[in-house]
Design a protein around this motif. Structure first.
Motif, PDB file in Angstrom:
ATOM      1  N   TYR A  19     -29.228  -3.713 -18.585  1.00 31.92           N
ATOM      2  CA  TYR A  19     -29.937  -2.495 -18.145  1.00 31.92           C
ATOM      3  C   TYR A  19     -29.137  -1.231 -18.412  1.00 31.92           C
ATOM      4  O   TYR A  19     -29.466  -0.171 -17.901  1.00 31.92           O
ATOM      5  N   ARG A  48     -34.600 -14.495 -31.563  1.00 31.03           N
ATOM      6  CA  ARG A  48     -33.992 -14.676 -30.243  1.00 31.03           C
ATOM      7  C   ARG A  48     -34.635 -13.831 -29.164  1.00 31.03           C
ATOM      8  O   ARG A  48     -34.565 -14.150 -27.984  1.00 31.03           O
ATOM      9  N   SER A  57     -38.848 -15.426 -21.749  1.00 30.81           N
ATOM     10  CA  SER A  57     -39.004 -14.441 -20.683  1.00 30.81           C
ATOM     11  C   SER A  57     -40.036 -13.382 -21.078  1.00 30.81           C
ATOM     12  O   SER A  57     -40.099 -12.976 -22.244  1.00 30.81           O
ATOM     13  N   ARG A  59     -39.946 -10.304 -20.646  1.00 26.66           N
ATOM     14  CA  ARG A  59     -39.394  -8.972 -20.970  1.00 26.66           C
ATOM     15  C   ARG A  59     -39.717  -8.670 -22.442  1.00 26.66           C
ATOM     16  O   ARG A  59     -39.417  -9.469 -23.326  1.00 26.66           O
ATOM     17  N   TYR A 108     -34.068  -5.938  -9.070  1.00 24.14           N
ATOM     18  CA  TYR A 108     -32.672  -6.378  -8.984  1.00 24.14           C
ATOM     19  C   TYR A 108     -31.972  -5.718  -7.796  1.00 24.14           C
ATOM     20  O   TYR A 108     -31.200  -6.367  -7.083  1.00 24.14           O
ATOM     21  N   HIS A 119     -26.241 -18.356 -11.354  1.00 22.69           N
ATOM     22  CA  HIS A 119     -25.983 -17.192 -12.216  1.00 22.69           C
ATOM     23  C   HIS A 119     -24.597 -16.641 -11.888  1.00 22.69           C
ATOM     24  O   HIS A 119     -23.878 -17.173 -11.049  1.00 22.69           O
ATOM     25  N   GLY A 142     -28.303 -13.143 -20.482  1.00 27.52           N
ATOM     26  CA  GLY A 142     -28.483 -13.727 -21.807  1.00 27.52           C
ATOM     27  C   GLY A 142     -28.741 -12.644 -22.850  1.00 27.52           C
ATOM     28  O   GLY A 142     -28.587 -12.871 -24.055  1.00 27.52           O
ATOM     29  N   ARG A 143     -29.090 -11.463 -22.373  1.00 28.81           N
ATOM     30  CA  ARG A 143     -29.416 -10.368 -23.289  1.00 28.81           C
ATOM     31  C   ARG A 143     -28.236 -10.008 -24.206  1.00 28.81           C
ATOM     32  O   ARG A 143     -28.420  -9.554 -25.325  1.00 28.81           O
ATOM     33  N   ARG A 403     -37.963 -11.432 -14.090  1.00 28.53           N
ATOM     34  CA  ARG A 403     -38.416 -12.088 -15.322  1.00 28.53           C
ATOM     35  C   ARG A 403     -37.407 -13.176 -15.692  1.00 28.53           C
ATOM     36  O   ARG A 403     -36.219 -13.040 -15.443  1.00 28.53           O
ATOM     37  N   ARG A 411     -34.678 -20.304 -27.228  1.00 26.54           N
ATOM     38  CA  ARG A 411     -34.215 -18.990 -27.695  1.00 26.54           C
ATOM     39  C   ARG A 411     -32.753 -18.985 -28.106  1.00 26.54           C
ATOM     40  O   ARG A 411     -32.273 -17.986 -28.651  1.00 26.54           O
TER      41      ARG A 411
HETATM   42  C1  LIG Z   1     -33.543  -9.675 -21.597  1.00 26.93           C
HETATM   43  C2  LIG Z   1     -33.227 -10.862 -22.040  1.00 26.93           C
HETATM   44  O1  LIG Z   1     -33.304 -11.997 -21.310  1.00 26.93           O
HETATM   45  C3  LIG Z   1     -33.085 -11.903 -19.962  1.00 26.93           C
HETATM   46  C4  LIG Z   1     -31.970 -12.829 -19.602  1.00 26.93           C
HETATM   47  C5  LIG Z   1     -31.822 -12.980 -18.162  1.00 26.93           C
HETATM   48  C6  LIG Z   1     -30.562 -13.514 -17.652  1.00 26.93           C
HETATM   49  O2  LIG Z   1     -30.404 -13.543 -16.424  1.00 26.93           O
HETATM   50  O3  LIG Z   1     -29.699 -13.950 -18.432  1.00 26.93           O
HETATM   51  C7  LIG Z   1     -32.873 -12.702 -17.288  1.00 26.93           C
HETATM   52  C8  LIG Z   1     -34.067 -11.978 -17.729  1.00 26.93           C
HETATM   53  O4  LIG Z   1     -33.722 -10.626 -17.616  1.00 26.93           O
HETATM   54  P1  LIG Z   1     -34.653  -9.464 -17.039  1.00 26.93           P
HETATM   55  O5  LIG Z   1     -34.877  -9.775 -15.613  1.00 26.93           O
HETATM   56  O6  LIG Z   1     -33.874  -8.248 -17.231  1.00 26.93           O
HETATM   57  O7  LIG Z   1     -35.864  -9.466 -17.862  1.00 26.93           O
HETATM   58  C9  LIG Z   1     -34.372 -12.244 -19.185  1.00 26.93           C
HETATM   59  O8  LIG Z   1     -35.436 -11.465 -19.618  1.00 26.93           O
HETATM   60  C10 LIG Z   1     -32.747 -11.073 -23.392  1.00 26.93           C
HETATM   61  O9  LIG Z   1     -32.296 -12.195 -23.643  1.00 26.93           O
HETATM   62  O10 LIG Z   1     -32.829 -10.166 -24.211  1.00 26.93           O
END
Ligand SMILES: C=C(O[C@@H]1CC(C(=O)O)=C[C@@H](OP(=O)(O)O)[C@H]1O)C(=O)O
Ligand SMILES: Cc1cc2nc3c(=O)[nH]c(=O)nc-3n(C[C@H](O)[C@H](O)[C@H](O)COP(=O)(O)O)c2cc1C
Length: 442
Positions: A19, A48, A57, A59, A108, A119, A142-143, A403, A411
């Protein structure tokens, strides 16, 4: 924070968070003289990125890259033809975050007192304190693996010119395993899967094929287009070419969602994962990475043995094991069963099996390099879980509202593929350097 750096010769430094404004990859060691475009890097990033299908996800990050440094901005002399070629300076690739809205940040903020079991949020809070980048798990999301995919694409492009091919695919999800297929067939299937994803990705078509972002634009112009695209994510996604799973199967010979060389196994994986996620839970599995064409002798004893270097993929979120060749199964074999018998055929060494996964003594043997990554089920699940309030230490419960990926496996293979490319290229540079020096010693 320390530890965001990889490589001895071909070096990657990553930064950013889920973020923050975005993420970045900085590469050192890129040779000059290679044409590089954002379109081709995006061609890997789209494999990916989240929001692509039922196993990922929701997102809707487009993961559009901007090459910020490392390329010639113009021909170095008139008509040199080297505009947009690498020039040997550090290559910087930016990946702005475009789908991070207040509603998601608030989710969050509302749940950050109660760390998600499985996590990173409990340990990172204790380590970094209240200023920890906890929104969406920051760099632990994971982003961040988008940075590996972008950088690893560059490594793969260089390796291809050296006759080395790196590819990965899904081997198992939720206990459903893909039968073994010859590597050449798995490579062909992976290439067709990638072609399918490129053809059906709305951003690939709208942004690059239609020329909304081109390599003739300056950074600020590209950033301005990205600001527009941020407002148009849904309309662009609505333009995605539509193709049924059956049409994908007929035209490309692949499964529409899972990059698995056996289409029926791919569908069984989706079904098994959907059954688990319908109950609010998540699934794990395995991906396999294969390297073809690597010369004999890559790897450096003792601490940089190639198998140890591939083990660095434990640094990818959710990866809990890295096996080379027969991996953990060696414990049940005898020496005779495990040893890969050798013969010479017309001056070539041929191995009768590949339990070593192409590596002995930490050095490549010339056989295909084979690694498998065990991926745990996604920590965020839609079930009440026991946790604590990290500020007050009270016992409490957490129900996921953010999400999430029903499984990370579908992925993660592009991450494994491109991470492996970074390691192989790093060692190829070391190997070439060492061999060149050796040849000079009389
Ligand atoms: C955004 C990605 O995946 C995210 C990886 C992720 C986590 O907790 O690792 C949780 C989710 O994040 P958010 O709540 O921000 O949507 C996934 O969407 C990505 O891989 O680009
Ligand atoms: C591509 C990718 C996507 C991920 N998606 C999610 C997700 O949606 N929700 C989640 O809780 N964890 C997700 N993760 C896993 C977490 O990043 C990871 O479990 C966390 O950082 C803790 O690290 P560890 O599992 O290595 O201990 C994802 C990981 C990757 C590589």
């Amino acid at each position: 924070m320390l530890g965001c750096h990889l490589g001895h010769n071909f070096q990657l430094t990553v930064a950013g968070g889920s973020y923050q404004e975005g993420l970045s990859s900085t590469l050192q060691g890129v040779p000059p003289g290679m044409l590089l475009t954002e379109q081709e890097i995006y061609g890997d990033l789209l494999l990916r990125k989240p929001g692509a299908d039922e196993l990922s996800s929701p997102r809707k990050e487009p993961d559009l890259p901007i090459i910020y440094a490392g390329l010639n901005a113009a021909d170095t002399i008139e008509n040199a033809g080297n505009k947009n070629h690498t020039n040997g300076t550090p290559l910087v690739i930016l990946i702005p975050n475009l789908d991070r809205h207040f509603i998601h940040i608030k989710q969050y903020q509302d749940t950050n007192r109660t760390p998600r079991p499985g996590h990173a949020s409990y340990a990172s809070f204790v380590k970094y304190g209240p200023d920890d980048d906890a929104i969406g798990a920051g760099i632990f999301s994971g982003r961040y693996t988008s940075t590996i995919v972008a950088a690893g694409y560059v490594a793969k492009k260089i390796l291809k010119q050296c006759g080395i091919e790196v590819f990965s695919y899904v081997k198992e999800i939720a206990g459903v395993r893909c039968p073994d297929v010859p590597y050449e067939r798995a490579l062909e299937s992976t290439d067709r899967y990638k072609a399918m994803r490129h053809a059906l990705d709305p951003f690939y078509q709208e942004v690059y094929v239609k020329g909304r972002i081109t390599m003739d634009m300056r950074f600020l112009e590209k950033a301005a287009v990205m600001a527009q695209i941020e407002q148009e994510i849904d309309p662009i996604r609505d333009k995605a070419p539509q193709m049924s799973a059956a049409e994908v199967r007929d035209k490309y010979g692949v499964h529409a969602v899972v990059n698995c060389p056996d289409i029926d196994a791919g569908q069984a994986m989706v079904d098994a994962c959907n059954r688990i996620s319908a109950g609010g839970d998540s699934a794990g599995g395995l991906v396999e990475v294969v390297v073809l064409g690597a010369p004999v002798g890559l790897g450096e004893p003792v601490f940089n043995k190639l198998d140890a270097e591939l083990g660095r993929m434990l640094g990818i979120g959710a990866v809990k094991g890295v096996e080379i060749g027969a991996g953990f199964a060696v414990k049940d074999m005898t020496g005779y069963q495990n040893n890969d018998q050798m013969r010479a055929v017309d001056g070539e060494v041929v191995f009768e099996s590949n339990n070593a996964g192409g590596i002995t003594g930490g050095l490549t043997t010339g056989q295909p390099i084979v690694a498998r990554l065990a991926v745990k089920p996604t920590p965020t699940i839609d079930k009440p879980q026991k946790t604590i309030d990290k500020y007050t230490q009270e016992n409490t419960q957490l129900a996921a509202i953010t999400r999430r990926d029903p499984t990370i496996v579908a992925r993660i293979w592009p991450v494994a593929e491109n991470f492996t490319a970074l390691i192989i290229l790093d060692h190829l540079m070391m190997h070439y350097g060492y061999q060149a020096l050796k040849a000079r010693i009389k």
